[in-house]
Scaffold this active site. Structure first.
Site: not given
Length: 228
Positions: A36, A119-121
């Site tokens: 992450k 990923g993020a979002g």
């Protein structure tokens, strides 16, 4: 093999899917490394890196190692790193280079068959260093797999995400749908079929709400199929 799990939105089930994939990998004897690159939000057992570590079951691996950029404020990582003005003013790429270096070090040390990068979002998320998530997918040379929320609206969200990836030259390998709410939703019966037919991409699995830790049948073809 590096797989990047790209969400159609925030809270669409990326971490839940990543953890389920990691548990399935363990059951199949596949050594899988979670990563992450940047996370924002709680720094405790409920945090995404901590959940990934627990699911991976790799001895000696810590949340700090798999998540080199951590911000406690629960907003997009690029904004949490230095605010709106800082994000808009910066274009140095130092954070991205640092994350790539950490990923390479971990892979060299642990020799995984599969690396799962969460990923993020959604796709267009502000990332540290004044960058956007697509630059991170490209730099990490990861094959995108889209994670969408099973329910009303996901057809639009998935097709828009596929179109965005393709326009950027990032060909998605397929998609996974995750049920994030317990409530019944009549649209879920047709989501998979419509998305697959309209995008010509395979549905790699449908993860039900609150799956048990040993539930692996949801993943089509198993982890080995994902590697192929």
């Amino acid at each position: 093999m590096r797989i990047a799990l790209i969400g159609t939105d925030t809270d669409c089930g990326k971490t839940t899917v990543a953890c389920a994939l990691l548990r399935a990998a363990r059951a199949a004897g596949v050594r899988a490394l979670p990563f992450k690159p940047a996370a924002s939000g709680p720094v405790d057992a409920s945090g995404d890196p901590e959940r990934l570590i627990a699911a991976a079951g790799l001895a000696g691996l810590t949340a700090g190692e798999i998540c080199p950029l951590r911000y406690p404020q629960p907003i997009a990582p690029g904004l949490a790193a230095g605010g709106v003005e800082g994000f808009l003013a910066r274009r140095d790429g130092g954070e991205l280079a640092r994350a790539c270096a950490r990923l390479g070090e971990l892979e060299q040390r642990l020799a995984p068959e599969l690396t799962l990068i969460e990923g993020a979002g959604g796709l267009w998320v502000p990332m540290p260093g004044g960058s956007w998530l697509p630059a991170w997918i490209s730099a990490m040379r990861a094959a995108p797999v889209v994670v969408g929320r099973l329910g009303l609206g996901t057809i639009n969200h998935c097709l828009l995400t596929f179109a965005g990836l393709r326009q950027l030259g990032l060909a998605p390998r397929g998609f996974i749908l995750a049920q994030t709410r317990a409530e019944a939703d009549p649209s879920t019966a047709d989501n998979e079929r419509v998305i697959a037919a309209s995008s010509e991409l395979p549905c790699l699995g449908v993860l039900g709400f609150a799956p048990g830790p040993e539930a692996h049948a949801w993943l089509r073809g198993g982890v080995r199929g994902l590697l192929g």
